[in-house]
Design a protein around this motif. Structure first.
Motif, short mmCIF file in Angstrom:
data_model
loop_
_atom_site.label_atom_id
_atom_site.label_comp_id
_atom_site.label_asym_id
_atom_site.label_seq_id
_atom_site.Cartn_x
_atom_site.Cartn_y
_atom_site.Cartn_z
N LEU A 64 0.83 -1.21 0.00
CA LEU A 64 0.00 0.00 0.00
C LEU A 64 0.86 1.26 0.00
CD1 LEU A 64 -2.77 1.36 0.33
CD2 LEU A 64 -2.46 1.18 2.78
N ARG B 226 -7.01 1.37 -5.44
CA ARG B 226 -6.57 0.44 -4.41
C ARG B 226 -6.61 -0.95 -4.99
NH1 ARG B 226 -4.70 3.98 -2.68
NH2 ARG B 226 -5.00 5.17 -0.81
N GLY C 263 -9.47 14.16 -4.04
CA GLY C 263 -8.95 15.02 -2.99
C GLY C 263 -7.67 15.73 -3.37
N ARG D 231 -7.55 17.43 0.59
CA ARG D 231 -6.76 16.99 1.73
C ARG D 231 -5.43 17.71 1.71
NH1 ARG D 231 -3.84 12.66 -1.22
NH2 ARG D 231 -5.31 11.94 -2.76
N PRO E 89 1.10 5.90 -3.15
CA PRO E 89 1.29 7.34 -3.35
C PRO E 89 2.59 7.69 -4.07
CG PRO E 89 1.47 6.78 -1.04
CD PRO E 89 0.95 5.57 -1.72
N ILE F 234 -6.62 -3.79 2.78
CA ILE F 234 -5.74 -2.78 2.20
C ILE F 234 -4.35 -2.86 2.82
CG2 ILE F 234 -7.58 -1.22 1.50
CD1 ILE F 234 -6.59 0.63 3.75
N ASN G 234 -3.59 9.35 -5.72
CA ASN G 234 -3.55 8.22 -4.80
C ASN G 234 -4.94 7.62 -4.65
OD1 ASN G 234 -2.83 6.42 -2.82
ND2 ASN G 234 -2.74 7.95 -1.20
N CYS H 256 -0.78 11.89 1.58
CA CYS H 256 -1.28 10.76 0.80
C CYS H 256 -2.52 10.15 1.43
CB CYS H 256 -0.21 9.71 0.65
SG CYS H 256 0.27 8.93 2.19
N GLN H 257 -2.81 10.46 2.67
CA GLN H 257 -4.04 10.02 3.34
C GLN H 257 -4.01 8.55 3.76
OE1 GLN H 257 -7.73 10.18 1.16
NE2 GLN H 257 -8.71 11.36 2.76
N ILE H 258 -2.86 7.90 3.69
CA ILE H 258 -2.83 6.49 4.07
C ILE H 258 -3.02 6.34 5.57
CG2 ILE H 258 -1.17 4.60 4.32
CD1 ILE H 258 -0.65 4.85 1.38
N MET I 13 -1.57 14.54 -7.20
CA MET I 13 -1.12 13.38 -6.43
C MET I 13 -2.36 12.63 -5.93
SD MET I 13 2.02 13.62 -6.81
CE MET I 13 2.39 14.74 -8.12
N GLU J 253 -6.64 6.16 6.18
CA GLU J 253 -7.30 4.92 5.76
C GLU J 253 -7.03 3.78 6.69
OE1 GLU J 253 -6.76 3.93 1.51
OE2 GLU J 253 -6.23 6.04 1.47
N ARG K 147 4.00 10.00 -8.24
CA ARG K 147 5.11 10.92 -8.49
C ARG K 147 6.03 10.44 -9.60
NH1 ARG K 147 2.58 11.30 -3.96
NH2 ARG K 147 2.74 13.19 -2.72
#
Lengths: 392, 208
Positions: free
Chosen positions: A81, A180, A171, B44, A85, A315, A177, B110-112, A175, B115, A89
């Motif tokens: 996971l 999933r 959001g 975000r 992100p 996840i 992300n 990145c908001q991980i 970037m 989550e 890039r």
């Protein structure tokens, strides 16, 4: 439209596997110039060491690695996971296709299924990404030709609308992300889909306007036709993919060949070039935008309801069985692939990116030899690279 | 005719130039900072810590499980677990973060962390004007600077907050019912034990 220069250059390329040997004229010395890494036309930090005889390019050596960020090794040290992100890039103009390719590789590794609605959302986002990438890459190409501003500004005006959609859904503008393993992170609201439909309805008018502005412009044709010829044999041998390969007349589109995701449900055509030059690469991108709009219209009409995430998907903390997987998609710049080897742990044992930009760049010298130094900028621009992906 | 293509292109440019006086769609920029675009709900920027109630220190939802610290891709979260425990919103005894720092100069939004958090304790803020002159401490935020009340979260992400609050309320009801059942069970057990004792208890003077 054929030009005399084109026929002359094509005849020179009989031995296509070897770069043409261009001999200096003999009166005077060669001038070696380092173009870059801060040259504004290099899309970032990229250096071309060129040897010039007058204005003619005799040798060209690409030098890259200025933007190396150790992406592959970092990915081996963090969870599956955690790399998601970072893939944003790589090619920062089109983050969502990078997400998609990586998610596809991990899904192949773990054998996860993706719900129907998530597949449709992926197609919609991937095609929106393709449109904004092609629009801005054409804008950059024309800007490097000297038309500073106007076409790029029109392209960015359209890109802005698409980025607003990305921000409303994921959001972030660049970037994202978003994808999933086993689906997408959040569901699209009906309001978002309506906003997308509205943007897609306006896109053909933009492409028409853009084409009207550029297609028959005499200066553009004089600068690009017959320049930077890439013969199909060389393109195939060098592993070139994407719009560059199709501009060389090779019918190879992974959306058709592999039909990953649900691309076999959509009705679209693959435009091909037959002059193999910079103008063809520019036109192919223009035509691909039209095909993307067709796919978007079909996908937005057919999108079903349901979940966007496989309910069984975890996840974090999952351990794929030992093995390997290669997920590849047709990214806007070419074949983007992620190759993963799992040793049964929570991190990949080996993580490798096959970046289209880097591999398309390997034929730069062959295309540039014998042309003027001013055309090198154009040929380089028509490859359409992002240094984040070349150097990783 | 030579030059026809250029003239066609210039006609497009002229159309755009004239259009920018009439059509708002052709004007895509706003005069920042005087004008701003409307805030976007999904936006975000950097993480914040949510607390319930009025006291930030007592109400922090974080239980210092350190999942976010492990999962954070650029490793910008630093957590120190407390030695003692304190009751959380459900009344259960939990650890709490004695230290919780986020280095937002490293964070990549990145908001991980959001989550993977099982306790809805960490969420993303939407404030983006965060420049500071202090290169070191100014961007290393501690738990006091990160703490935000739940009503702030409800204000910036109303849709998300609705889902989260409903889930937490359901958890609360469940845990209350469980606690009540546990209390009842203990009481019943005690009563049963007492009853058993009253039956089997040796009468004074009988033993030995």
């Amino acid at each position: 439209m054929t030009t005399p220069g084109l026929a002359r250059r094509k005849s020179k390329l009989d031995d296509w596997n070897r770069p043409p040997v261009i001999l200096p004229s003999g009166d005077g010395e060669l001038l070696e110039v380092a173009m870059g890494p801060h040259h504004p036309s290099t899309h970032g930090v990229f250096r071309m060491d060129v040897a010039l005889d007058g204005e003619r390019v005799i040798r060209l050596k690409p030098v890259f690695g200025y933007l190396h960020r150790n992406h592959e090794k970092i990915a081996e040290g963090i969870s599956y996971l955690g790399s998601m992100p970072y893939t944003d890039r790589l090619d920062y103009i089109c983050p969502l296709t990078n997400n998609w390719a990586y998610a596809l590789a991990v899904e192949k590794l773990t054998g996860q299924e993706v719900p129907e609605r998530a597949e449709y959302l992926r197609v919609i986002l991937g095609e929106l990404t393709r449109i904004q990438n092609h629009a801005s890459s054409i804008g950059f190409l024309i800007q490097e030709m000297g038309a500073s501003g106007t076409p790029l500004m029109y392209a960015f005006r359209e890109r802005e609308k698409i980025l607003d959609l990305f921000e409303a859904l994921t959001g972030a503008r660049m970037m994202c992300n978003y994808m999933r393993f086993g689906g997408c992170r959040v569901d699209a609201t009906p309001a978002w889909l309506d906003a997308t439909r509205k943007v897609v309805v306006g896109l053909p008018a933009f492409v028409d306007e853009f084409e009207q502005l550029l297609r028959s412009n005499e200066i553009l044709m004089a600068r690009t036709q017959g320049v930077g010829i890439l013969p199909p044999q060389l393109a195939v041998n060098a592993g070139v993919t994407g719009p560059m390969l199709r501009a060389s007349g090779v019918n190879y589109d992974i959306r058709k060949v592999d039909s990953y995701g649900i691309y076999n449900r959509f009705n679209f055509r693959v435009p091909l070039g037959d002059h193999w030059d910079v103008y063809d690469r520019f036109m192919i991108r223009m035509l691909e935008m039209r095909e993307s709009i067709k796919i978007l219209e079909q996908a937005l009409k057919e999108i079903p309801g349901g979940p966007v995430m496989d309910p069984k998907a975890k996840i974090r903390g999952f351990r794929p069985k030992p093995g390997e997987a290669y997920g590849r998609i047709e990214a806007p710049k070419g074949e983007l692939g992620f190759y993963l080897i799992s040793d049964g742990g929570t991190n990949p044992y080996r993580y490798r990116v096959r970046p289209p930009s880097l591999i398309n760049l390997t034929v730069l010298e062959d295309m540039c030899l014998g042309s003027d130094i001013a055309d090198v900028v154009l040929i380089f621009g028509s490859v359409d690279i992002v240094l984040g992906e070349v150097d990783r | 005719m030579l030059g026809e293509g250029i003239l066609k292109g210039l006609a497009e440019t002229a159309k755009n130039f004239a259009g920018s006086f009439f059509s708002a769609e052709r004007l895509t920029t706003v005069q920042y900072p005087e004008d701003r675009i409307a805030p976007i709900e999904a936006a975000r920027v950097f993480p914040i810590l949510i607390y319930d109630g009025l006291d930030w220190e007592a109400g922090l939802r974080c239980v210092a499980c350190q999942i976010c610290e492990k999962e954070c891709p650029p490793k910008c979260i630093f957590i120190e677990k407390s030695k003692d425990k304190k009751p959380d919103a459900l009344g259960k005894q939990q650890f709490y973060p004695a230290e919780f720092d986020i280095d937002i100069s490293v964070c990549m939004s990145c908001q991980i962390c959001v989550e993977v958090c099982p306790f809805e304790a960490i969420k993303m803020d939407t404030v983006y004007e965060l420049s500071t002159e202090d290169r070191f401490q100014g961007l290393l935020l501690d738990r006091r600077q990160l703490a935000r009340p739940n009503r702030y979260f409800q204000q910036i992400h109303p849709t998300d907050a609705g889902v989260v609050d409903a889930r937490l309320a359901a958890d609360k009801v469940k845990s209350d019912a469980k606690a009540k059942a546990a209390v009842d069970a203990t009481a019943a057990k005690a009563a049963a034990a007492a009853a058993l004792q009253s039956v089997t208890a040796p009468k004074p003077g009988e033993g030995n």
